[in-house]
Structure formats: structure tokens, C-alpha cells
Design a protein around this motif. Structure first.
Motif, PDB file in Angstrom:
ATOM      1  N   PHE A  41       0.852  -1.245  -0.187  1.00 40.73           N
ATOM      2  CA  PHE A  41      -0.004  -0.035  -0.089  1.00 40.73           C
ATOM      3  C   PHE A  41       0.626   1.319  -0.068  1.00 40.73           C
ATOM      4  CE2 PHE A  41      -3.026  -3.405   1.166  1.00 40.73           C
ATOM      5  CZ  PHE A  41      -4.267  -2.466   0.797  1.00 40.73           C
ATOM      6  N   GLU A  46      -6.270  -0.398   4.624  1.00 39.12           N
ATOM      7  CA  GLU A  46      -7.122   0.433   3.620  1.00 39.12           C
ATOM      8  C   GLU A  46      -7.417   1.670   4.425  1.00 39.12           C
ATOM      9  OE1 GLU A  46     -10.638  -1.429   1.860  1.00 39.12           O
ATOM     10  OE2 GLU A  46      -9.545  -2.717   0.953  1.00 39.12           O
ATOM     11  N   TYR A  79      -4.069   3.847   4.502  1.00 38.96           N
ATOM     12  CA  TYR A  79      -3.714   4.114   3.075  1.00 38.96           C
ATOM     13  C   TYR A  79      -4.113   5.649   2.860  1.00 38.96           C
ATOM     14  CZ  TYR A  79      -3.884   4.758  -1.889  1.00 38.96           C
ATOM     15  OH  TYR A  79      -3.586   5.079  -3.282  1.00 38.96           O
ATOM     16  N   ARG A 113     -16.042   4.994   7.445  1.00 36.57           N
ATOM     17  CA  ARG A 113     -16.056   3.636   6.373  1.00 36.57           C
ATOM     18  C   ARG A 113     -17.455   3.144   6.452  1.00 36.57           C
ATOM     19  NH1 ARG A 113     -12.488  -0.621   7.651  1.00 36.57           N
ATOM     20  NH2 ARG A 113     -12.009  -1.127   5.708  1.00 36.57           N
ATOM     21  N   TRP A 126     -14.533   6.429   2.861  1.00 37.08           N
ATOM     22  CA  TRP A 126     -14.207   5.009   2.393  1.00 37.08           C
ATOM     23  C   TRP A 126     -15.563   4.394   1.936  1.00 37.08           C
ATOM     24  CZ3 TRP A 126     -11.431   7.350   5.734  1.00 37.08           C
ATOM     25  CH2 TRP A 126     -10.051   7.117   5.826  1.00 37.08           C
ATOM     26  N   GLN A 177      -8.838   5.019  -6.064  1.00 39.29           N
ATOM     27  CA  GLN A 177      -9.146   3.775  -5.901  1.00 39.29           C
ATOM     28  C   GLN A 177      -8.149   3.343  -4.676  1.00 39.29           C
ATOM     29  OE1 GLN A 177     -10.819   1.700  -8.591  1.00 39.29           O
ATOM     30  NE2 GLN A 177     -10.777   0.217  -7.080  1.00 39.29           N
ATOM     31  N   VAL A 178      -8.851   2.240  -4.087  1.00 43.63           N
ATOM     32  CA  VAL A 178      -7.957   1.689  -2.883  1.00 43.63           C
ATOM     33  C   VAL A 178      -7.351   0.415  -3.297  1.00 43.63           C
ATOM     34  CG1 VAL A 178      -8.446   0.417  -0.684  1.00 43.63           C
ATOM     35  CG2 VAL A 178      -9.830   2.403  -1.223  1.00 43.63           C
ATOM     36  N   SER A 190      -8.408  -3.501  -4.614  1.00 42.14           N
ATOM     37  CA  SER A 190      -9.913  -3.614  -4.486  1.00 42.14           C
ATOM     38  C   SER A 190     -10.124  -2.982  -5.806  1.00 42.14           C
ATOM     39  CB  SER A 190     -10.130  -2.500  -3.459  1.00 42.14           C
ATOM     40  OG  SER A 190     -11.504  -2.251  -3.800  1.00 42.14           O
ATOM     41  N   ARG A 220     -13.796  -0.331  -4.171  1.00 41.60           N
ATOM     42  CA  ARG A 220     -13.725   0.388  -3.043  1.00 41.60           C
ATOM     43  C   ARG A 220     -13.060   1.624  -3.391  1.00 41.60           C
ATOM     44  NH1 ARG A 220     -13.051  -4.604  -0.973  1.00 41.60           N
ATOM     45  NH2 ARG A 220     -11.014  -4.474  -0.769  1.00 41.60           N
ATOM     46  N   LEU A 279     -11.608   5.809  -1.984  1.00 46.87           N
ATOM     47  CA  LEU A 279     -11.301   6.740  -1.180  1.00 46.87           C
ATOM     48  C   LEU A 279     -12.115   8.033  -1.755  1.00 46.87           C
ATOM     49  CD1 LEU A 279      -9.991   7.160   1.535  1.00 46.87           C
ATOM     50  CD2 LEU A 279      -7.869   7.641   0.501  1.00 46.87           C
TER      51      LEU A 279
END
Length: 221
Positions: free
Chosen positions: A21, A65, A68, A151, A176, A198-199, A202, A205, A207
Motif C-alpha cells: 500500500f 485500507e 492508506y 467507512r 471510504w 482507487q483503494v 480492490s 472500493r 477513497l
């Protein structure tokens, strides 16, 4: 708390995951993640903190996540409220990665509040506070906020209206979200939305960061 919880992952695995990450892997943070995960796995046998049971998936989905955002958004210091903190994600994970943050964990479930207080105590985290109430009840005790984050909260319009209210005065919101929630959130015109991020690891998912618009700004429809 005596349990048959699975063992936390090794320091080497944590370092590798953080690297995937693009996150730094300092010794203190790696140790805190291990301690946190040990407490989480034990408590999760008694109360539902996360539906994820596999330690490796917990590491990637919850810790990495959450953390990040610290690098992707260049978070350093400031006052941050994590609404619906649950097991402490993203708020406590961000606190581990960015010790300079002043973090408020907003959680109405008393059992989860007790868990969060235990993690803070065991990890020796300073400037981290649990608030046992619903976010709608909060005001001057947390304001002004640099960041409000959450989240998988849902109820986005009401939450975003609260975050920009005078009693909260949040400068930015950090969300999130799943890709399916993006159109609904982007319709909320009182916030200026950045391009979603983009996470890693994933497909759906994201951000998403919003900055509060000035009161006199009118948005074309």
C-alpha cells in the motif's frame, strides 16, 4: 479475556502488506498493529467488531485500507473525528500511522466503546478519545474539526449536512465507500469533491475527499 482467537500475523507479513500500500513500516507502528490485532481478534470472539475473521484479511481490509489515506491524502496533523468507529477503523489505524493527529472516535455501541478504550490504553495512544454517543449529538466538544471520516456509514446526506454545520465546522470529509455509493454522494453540492482514489487490492472500493464549499458559493444544476 480468554478466547480461542486466531493468532495475529507476523511482523514480516505486516511489513510486506504495508509496502503493497506504499506505506512506511516503522518498528513502533508494526508492533502497535500486532498488539491491536491481538486485542481485536480476542474481543471479536465475544462481540461483533468485524465480520472478517481471517487475520490476513483484517490486516489488508481494515488496517492497510484505513492507513492508506494517510499517505494518499498527505494527512499529518490536525483534529479528526471518525464517525461510527466500530472496531476503530479508520480512526485508530490512522492514529497509529500519524501519531500527530488528534482523534475522536464516535461510537454509540457501549461494548465497542469499551473495546476502543482498551485499545487506546494498551497501545499507549495519546490524543485519542472515545465519545460514546451518536454523531448527531456532538458539537462544541469536538469542533472545529480539520477532518471528519467514516467507512461504510451510509445515510450520506444527513451525515454531510452535519459535518458542514456551524457546530462541527469540518474542513474536509474523508469517506471510504463502494463504487455504487459514488453517484449519490457526488450529488451533494455543498461539498467540492475530488476525483475518487482507487483503494489498492480492490476493484470497487474508493477513497473520496470533499472540501466544504463557502456559504456564498452557488452551484449550477
Amino acid at each position: 479475556m480468554t478466547t480461542t482467537a486466531p493468532a495475529p500475523v507476523s511482523a514480516a507479513v505486516i511489513r510486506r502488506a504495508l509496502g503493497e500500500f506504499a506505506l512506511p513500516a516503522y518498528d513502533e507502528q508494526v508492533l502497535q498493529i500486532q498488539q491491536y490485532m491481538k486485542i481485536l481478534l480476542a474481543w471479536n470472539e465475544k462481540i461483533n467488531l468485524t465480520a472478517i475473521r481471517d487475520p490476513l484479511e483484517i490486516l489488508y481490509r481494515h488496517f492497510c485500507e484505513s492507513m492508506y489515506a494517510a499517505e494518499a491524502l498527505h494527512l499529518e496533523n490536525g483534529r479528526l473525528a471518525d464517525v461510527g468507529s466500530g472496531g476503530g477503523f479508520p480512526g485508530l489505524a490512522l492514529k497509529i500511522m500519524r501519531p500527530g493527529l488528534r482523534v475522536f472516535l464516535v461510537e454509540s455501541n457501549i461494548k465497542k466503546v469499551t473495546f476502543l478504550a482498551e485499545v487506546i490504553r494498551e497501545l499507549g495512544l495519546r490524543d485519542a478519545q472515545v465519545l460514546a454517543r451518536r454523531y448527531e449529538e456532538l458539537g462544541e466538544e469536538v469542533a472545529p474539526l480539520d477532518y471528519v471520516c467514516s467507512r461504510a456509514l451510509g445515510e450520506f446526506p444527513a451525515f454531510l449536512e452535519w459535518a458542514r454545520s456551524e457546530q462541527i465546522a469540518a474542513k474536509q470529509v474523508i469517506l471510504w465507500i463502494g463504487a455504487r455509493d459514488l453517484p449519490e454522494i457526488q450529488k451533494v453540492a455543498t461539498w467540492s469533491w475530488r476525483e475518487p482514489i482507487q483503494v489498492p487490492h480492490s476493484l470497487r472500493r474508493l477513497l473520496l475527499v470533499g472540501t466544504k464549499r463557502a456559504a456564498d458559493v452557488t452551484v449550477a444544476t
